[in-house]
Design an enzyme around this catalytic site. Sequence first.
Site, mmCIF file in Angstrom:
data_model
loop_
_atom_site.group_PDB
_atom_site.id
_atom_site.type_symbol
_atom_site.label_atom_id
_atom_site.label_comp_id
_atom_site.label_asym_id
_atom_site.label_seq_id
_atom_site.Cartn_x
_atom_site.Cartn_y
_atom_site.Cartn_z
ATOM 1 N N GLU A 75 63.541 -2.480 118.131
ATOM 2 C CA GLU A 75 63.309 -3.484 119.164
ATOM 3 C C GLU A 75 64.603 -3.948 119.830
ATOM 4 O O GLU A 75 65.597 -4.229 119.181
ATOM 5 C CB GLU A 75 62.583 -4.683 118.561
ATOM 6 N N CYS B 184 62.861 -2.243 113.583
ATOM 7 C CA CYS B 184 62.657 -0.794 113.678
ATOM 8 C C CYS B 184 63.387 -0.247 114.904
ATOM 9 O O CYS B 184 64.309 0.554 114.783
ATOM 10 C CB CYS B 184 61.177 -0.472 113.769
#
Length: 791
Positions: free
Chosen positions: A433, A431
């Site tokens: 990171e 997402c």
Amino acid sequence: MMRERVKKLRDQSLKAVPRISMERAKIVDEVYKKYEGAVPTPVLRAIALKELMSKKKLCINDGELIVGERGEEPAATPTYPELCCHTVEDFEIMDKREKISFKVDEEAKKVQKEVIIPYWELRSMRHKILDRMTQEWKDCYGAGIFTEFMEQRGPGHTVCDDKIYRKGFVDFKKDIAEAIKNLDYHNDDEAVDKKHQLEAMDIACDAVMTLGKRYSEYARELASKESDEQRKQELLEISEVCSHVPAYAPRNFREALQMYWFVHLCVISELNPWDAYNPGRLDQHLYPFYKKEVDEGSLTRDDAEELLQCFWVKFNNQPAPPKVGVTLKESGTYTDFANINIGGVTPEGLNGVNDVSYLLLDVIDEMRLLQPSSNVQVSKKSPQKFVKRACEISRKGWGQPSMFNADAVIQEMLNAGKSLIDARCGGTSGCVETGAFGKEAYILTGYFNLPKILEITLNNGVDIMTGKKLGLETGDASKFESYEQLFEAYKKQINHFIEIKMRGNRVIERLYATMMPVPFLSVVTDDCISRGKDYNAGGARYNTNYIQGVGIGTITDCLTAIKYQVFDKKNITMTELMEAMSSNFEGYEDVFNLVKNKTPKYGNDDDYADSIMREIFEAYYNTVEGRKNTRGGYYKINMLPTTCHVYFGSVMGASANGRKAHTPLSEGISPEKGADTNGPTAVVKSAAKMDHLKTGGTLLNQKFTPSVVEGENGLDNMASLVRAYFTMDGHHIQFNVIDKAVLIEAQKNPDQYSDLIVRVAGYSDYFNNLDRVLQNEIIERTEQSFEGCGC
């Protein structure tokens, strides 16, 4: 422009129905029954991969130029019994559930029942994890205080760097042989274990080369039977490509794409990593091949675009393997989170945008597929043309690409101890990171329900949903004499539950390190070969674990309401507020109005609320940051939810901010739905008050109606908002550009909106794939306007 070949492949991918394939499970089962206990565990894992690559059915779809599927055909999805041994009932549920379903035929159910379950039921990692957890951990997990990523999927979140474009697997085998030769059996107590790991890596290299060789032979066989001369020639070219890669380093643009895809397939076939493997800085990796061939005249931009479009289809052909229970609730999607980074800076710190960057943006725009996910890395050095082109695509309303602050991402990695070069060559995956590409095992271990901790604090350690005493006795909330006393109790509860999660994490880390090595992933991750250690056991150069905080908007507004209305203004007592919450605010309309509509809210550039957000963030950060993991690295935090904000809300009663029982929490670091009333500039100013540089990633969603961002002025405003937020060290921002009325109509008439895509959290999905609660959450997100915001 999309050529006819790509249109057909894209259509095939979109129409493919996800189904369960038992091919992998049967092959792995055969290997374990033959070799388990007879060879070291790493070697066993490598043999299983090689057998799979030697025996799996090959697939070359009609017209495609990049080849290879995880299953026997597009959307054929394997199971991983060594991780999660599904029950027959699980299969029944997967087959019949309305959302994120997988077709399961009777033969698959028979094989699962008669072959897989008898051997794997007690051997799976899921069983071993749950069997070794304390009752305290299980109670907290069951109550929705935290989740556990590795309960059904393996450690993942790693990304490719440029090594596979410079070296073939023959070269990796030479590196492995040299490492074995240099083992010191006299002074290194781990030398024998290292030898086993390195031997396994060597076998894993053979596995991927076996796959390439088989595809070369299969393409030549198909060519011999092909009557269409153009397709015959294409098949012969595929054969030639696969005869060279992955054994040897790619020589051109097409071989580079095929090289990556073979590596991707082996990573996601070896285990089921969360997330899937990622191509990393694809534009910078591919640019030298592209420039050389374009300059020579052996490749045109249109031909390169077609190859990339074929490459895009390959990702979309691979649904994330099936999940059940809480793991499905925390990530209810087919998306497997391969995320392509575009832009950023070069290893020298210069502008990294090149011709392939724009080519990739065109492919994203044309293909409009859920997978792969895509993002642009925006640096101060990035051209405005690049940022505006990304915004131009994003405003079309399907959520890609998302936007990342490349300068902040680099600083985050420097703060975490990475070298400057490794930081510049890294980026983001999954997402949002952050990680050092090709050199880091950055493993997400689960979500943490920040608002739920307050609910338990207010009830003196008792979970009101289960009636169990899960937390500490921190005192009767009605007798707290100050907000500070309440907040101290809240911090103690955070620490209590993080301690429980962390004790479980350490057990899980050791299970994967000793019982589930990944020799192939280790080959392509520095410094596993030189250390003679597996990726799951600390072999990577950097080894980071994350716990993801969820609901920062919700918990901020809850504590703000208590501080403002109970302690500062004394408009209500804590007893009155808790009675209202226990009644879901029914019959307490005055209390509801105070906390919902008459209280400062996060997301409006209001320091009263935003300062509380910072205090919560710092408390969570200080509780997690710097704890050691078992792989020689440390724990950090990030702030994202996937779909877990819906699940976490479902296991909670009403909240102090006026949120009703069982409704979703805020997602990412976004404000609560409807709470942000001062426009997008106020949102980003509030969000920027969080210290993003201490995290490994934060996720901010913004929603606009199409009319707000139309025209050149709307495009400039979008780009300016991104730049402004990133100037304040914001990590990430993404956009939903769609009318609320369209979403409501799509919910009423789903058949008429089958291709409607929305941004959920760190990924996009078909609106029809989302359950009704999540659909409603997206519908109710604040629709922002630039009017009067100063953009």
